[in-house]
Structures are given as C-alpha cells and as structure tokens.
Design a protein around this motif. Structure first.
Motif, PDB file in Angstrom:
ATOM      1  N   ASN A 117      20.645  20.786  86.432  1.00 20.66           N
ATOM      2  CA  ASN A 117      20.207  21.904  86.608  1.00 20.66           C
ATOM      3  C   ASN A 117      19.151  22.187  86.905  1.00 20.66           C
ATOM      4  N   PRO A 118      19.383  22.616  88.021  1.00 23.10           N
ATOM      5  CA  PRO A 118      17.847  23.399  88.907  1.00 23.10           C
ATOM      6  C   PRO A 118      17.351  24.287  88.837  1.00 23.10           C
ATOM      7  N   ARG A 119      18.218  26.039  87.462  1.00 28.13           N
ATOM      8  CA  ARG A 119      16.894  26.565  87.569  1.00 28.13           C
ATOM      9  C   ARG A 119      16.446  26.212  86.565  1.00 28.13           C
ATOM     10  N   ASP A 120      16.836  24.950  85.686  1.00 29.53           N
ATOM     11  CA  ASP A 120      15.751  24.676  84.248  1.00 29.53           C
ATOM     12  C   ASP A 120      15.355  23.751  84.771  1.00 29.53           C
ATOM     13  N   ASN A 125      13.731  29.015  91.134  1.00 28.56           N
ATOM     14  CA  ASN A 125      14.558  28.399  92.229  1.00 28.56           C
ATOM     15  C   ASN A 125      16.136  29.204  93.090  1.00 28.56           C
ATOM     16  N   LYS A 126      16.254  29.436  94.302  1.00 29.87           N
ATOM     17  CA  LYS A 126      16.803  29.797  94.636  1.00 29.87           C
ATOM     18  C   LYS A 126      18.749  29.359  95.071  1.00 29.87           C
ATOM     19  N   GLY A 131      25.019  23.136  89.159  1.00 33.13           N
ATOM     20  CA  GLY A 131      24.932  21.434  88.474  1.00 33.13           C
ATOM     21  C   GLY A 131      25.624  21.012  88.484  1.00 33.13           C
ATOM     22  N   LEU A 132      25.446  19.596  88.953  1.00 32.49           N
ATOM     23  CA  LEU A 132      26.350  18.115  88.101  1.00 32.49           C
ATOM     24  C   LEU A 132      25.871  17.233  87.306  1.00 32.49           C
TER      25      LEU A 132
END
Ligand code: HEC
Ligand code: HEC
Length: 282
Positions: A117-120, A125-126, A131-132
């Motif tokens: 979860n990139p945003r978490d 971040n952009k 997410g996987l």
C-alpha cells in the motif's frame, strides 16, 4: 612396464581433476560464490512469477537500466538496497524525499510494505498504484527485483550470504528460535550505543533496525566518522552476514580509526547467533 605405469598415472591425474572440478562446482554453488546469478538457493519459479507480476509496473517504470526513464516513475534497475528517492535525475515528490530523510532503504521489508500500500507506507507520495495485496505476489516480485542488477555488484551479497548462513545454521543443531534468543541476549552489548528497536533513534551509534542488507553508512542523518566514510568510498557497500561478522569480530581491524569503540566479540557461536538475531530486526 614403465609405459603401463605412466598410463596409470595419466588416468589417475585425469580422474583427480574431474573429481576436484566436480567438488568445487558443487560447493561453489552451495556457497553461491562465483556461480552464475541467481544463486542456487533462490527458487527460479518465484523469480519467473515475479517477472510476470512486474508487467504491472511497466507503464510507469523502466526495469532494464538505471538510466532509462519513463515519463512517470524512476527506473527500478538496482532498486533493492537503494535508499528511497535516490535515483539521480528523477523529480520525486516531497513525501518521497522525506522518506529518504527518514532513512527508508528499499530492502525487502520496506519494499514489501510500500508495494502492499504505497500511500499508507509513504503518505502523500505520487505513485498512483493501488498496491499488490497478496503477500506471495509481493514476495515473488521482490525476488525478481533483486535480480535487476549487474551480477558482480556487491548488492547481491545479502543473497550469497543467505547461502552461507543456511550452511552454518545447518551445522548448528539448535533451533532458529534458540539462536534468536541467544542473539538477543548478546545484542545487549550493542544496546549501550545502538537503538535496536523500531523507533530508529540514533544515539552514540546509528540505529540498527534493518541493518542486515542495508547500505553501510546509509543512515543519512547519522554523522559517521571520516574513517568510516572512507571505508564506504573504498567499497564497503551493503552490510551482509559476512562483512558484519568481520566487523563485529574486530571493528577497528575492518575500519581502522572507526569511532565504534568496541573490542569485538571473538566467540564465533555468539557472533553468529547475534547476526541471526540482527537479521530479524525488520
Ligand atoms: C501509475 C504509475 C505507477 C505504477 C503502475 C507503479 N509505479 Fe512505482 N512509482 C511511480 C511514481 C510516480 C513514483 C515516484 C513516487 C514519488 O516521488 O512520490 C514511484 C516510485 C516507486 C518506487 C520508489 C522509487 C525510489 O527511488 O524511491 C518503487 C520502489 C516503485 N515505485 C516500485 C513499483 C513497482 C514494483 C511497481 C509494480 C508493482 C510500481 N512501482 C508501479 C509510479 C508508478
Ligand atoms: C561503545 C559504543 C558502541 C558499541 C558498544 C557498539 N557500537 Fe556499533 N557503532 C558505534 C559507533 C559510534 C558507530 C559509528 C562508527 C563510525 O562512524 O566510525 C557504530 C557503527 C556500527 C555499524 C555501522 C552501521 C551503519 O549504518 O553502517 C554497525 C553495523 C554496528 N555499529 C554494529 C554494532 C553491533 C552489532 C554491536 C554489538 C555487538 C555494536 N555495534 C556495539 C558505537 C558502538
């Protein structure tokens, strides 16, 4: 008569060479030393699976060279082991740059959390990627990302390392849990100067969370000594179980003049247990 003896000698020599080469190949492979990438202990199928999953990244990332940019994201060649936001020439978001300041390094652990979860993991971040969410998919993808590097690069040392560690673990009959317990007790010696917890505080020395597999001297906000920086400039790249073992045996012998004033742990078993424990600090 003589001719027969010579013939026998030739046969024995040839046989000897064949056996020697065979044995060398076998153990060379076991140790991951000089054998072709990937090391024998990495399951190929997982790497292949990861490669398939990586197609999801291709719209935004180039995976073939450290210098090839897509219009969206930074190249991911050699990403494993790199500090966050460190690809030269790419304009990162402020959030990503802050993650770098916080000491985020793209090791297996942080990649796993970011890709989940990139945003978490890095709020703001952009990377517009949902997410996987399957752990097995992330693991396979990370195994694949590890292969995206020049095979001679020392970044792959942690992989080679795993082979060495599993060899020594096999020699030691006590369980992994026992070793971790003994290692944790041993690590109290380090705790006087190092934070080993999740807070990642720099005290006398830099924090040690995630140290195995981390670039040496990579804690950005920690003021390493000049001798330490020199050792990094001269090729000390990533802490793996081998160079960590050497360093803990006798810090000043590995980095003359280092400000880690510590006599070292001379007992092989204690050091190995400590390193097994350090590997769990993720
Ligand atoms: C929709 C476009 C997009 C997709 C799809 C995408 N990314 Fe990204 N990625 C980005 C952008 C943009 C950034 C830069 C983030 C920033 O600066 O905030 C980034 C950053 C990253 C970073 C951090 C790089 C660094 O130098 O700090 C990693 C690692 C990463 N992506 C991995 C992946 C992987 C692996 C996949 C596939 C599963 C993927 N990304 C899919 C756009 C994308
Ligand atoms: C007396 C204080 C002290 C003790 C005890 C100590 N260290 Fe250190 N350590 C330091 C200092 C100071 C540095 C920074 C070295 C430099 O810049 O030269 C350091 C650096 C390190 C580094 C390099 C980290 C990096 O990010 O590159 C590692 C690894 C390390 N220590 C591991 C250990 C371990 C494991 C132990 C316990 C066996 C230990 N240290 C015990 C003070 C200590």
């Amino acid at each position: 008569m003589n001719g027969n003896k010579d013939f026998l000698a030739v046969i024995l020599t040839v046989f000897g060479v064949v056996v020697f080469v065979g044995v060398f190949h076998f153990f060379g492979d076991e140790l991951g030393v000089d054998s072709a990438y990937p090391p024998a202990n990495v399951m190929l199928s997982q790497v292949d699976q990861g490669k398939r999953i990586s197609r999801k990244c291709l719209p935004c990332h180039d995976l073939t060279s450290a210098r090839r940019f897509t219009r969206v994201g930074p190249p991911l060649w050699e990403i494993v082991g790199k500090p966050a936001a460190s690809v030269q020439g790419y304009v990162y978001s402020r959030a990503q740059l802050r993650a770098r300041q916080d000491g985020v390094v793209w090791d297996e652990f942080s990649l796993d959390r970011y890709l989940d979860n990139p945003r978490d993991f890095i709020p703001g971040n952009k990377m517009a990627f949902a997410g996987l969410h399957l752990g097995a998919e992330r693991k396979a993808l990370i195994e694949y990302l590890k292969t995206l590097q020049d095979p001679k690069e020392s970044r792959m040392a942690p992989l080679i390392d795993q082979a060495i560690l599993s060899l020594s673990a096999a020699e030691d009959s006590s369980s992994f849990v026992e070793r971790v317990k003994r290692g944790r007790i041993e690590s109290e010696k380090c705790g006087a100067c190092h934070d080993l917890g999740p807070e990642k505080k720099n005290i006398v020395g830099p924090y040690l969370m995630g140290v195995v597999g981390r670039p040496a001297g990579g804690v950005l906000e920690y003021p390493f000594s000049q001798p330490f920086k020199k050792a990094v400039a001269q090729g000390l790249k990533v802490w793996n179980t081998k160079n960590l073992d050497d360093f803990i045996t006798d810090p000043d012998a590995v980095i003359p003049g280092t400000k880690m004033i510590f006599p070292g742990i001379k007992d092989d078993q204690r050091r190995q247990d400590l390193i097994v424990y350090l590997r769990t600090l993720k």
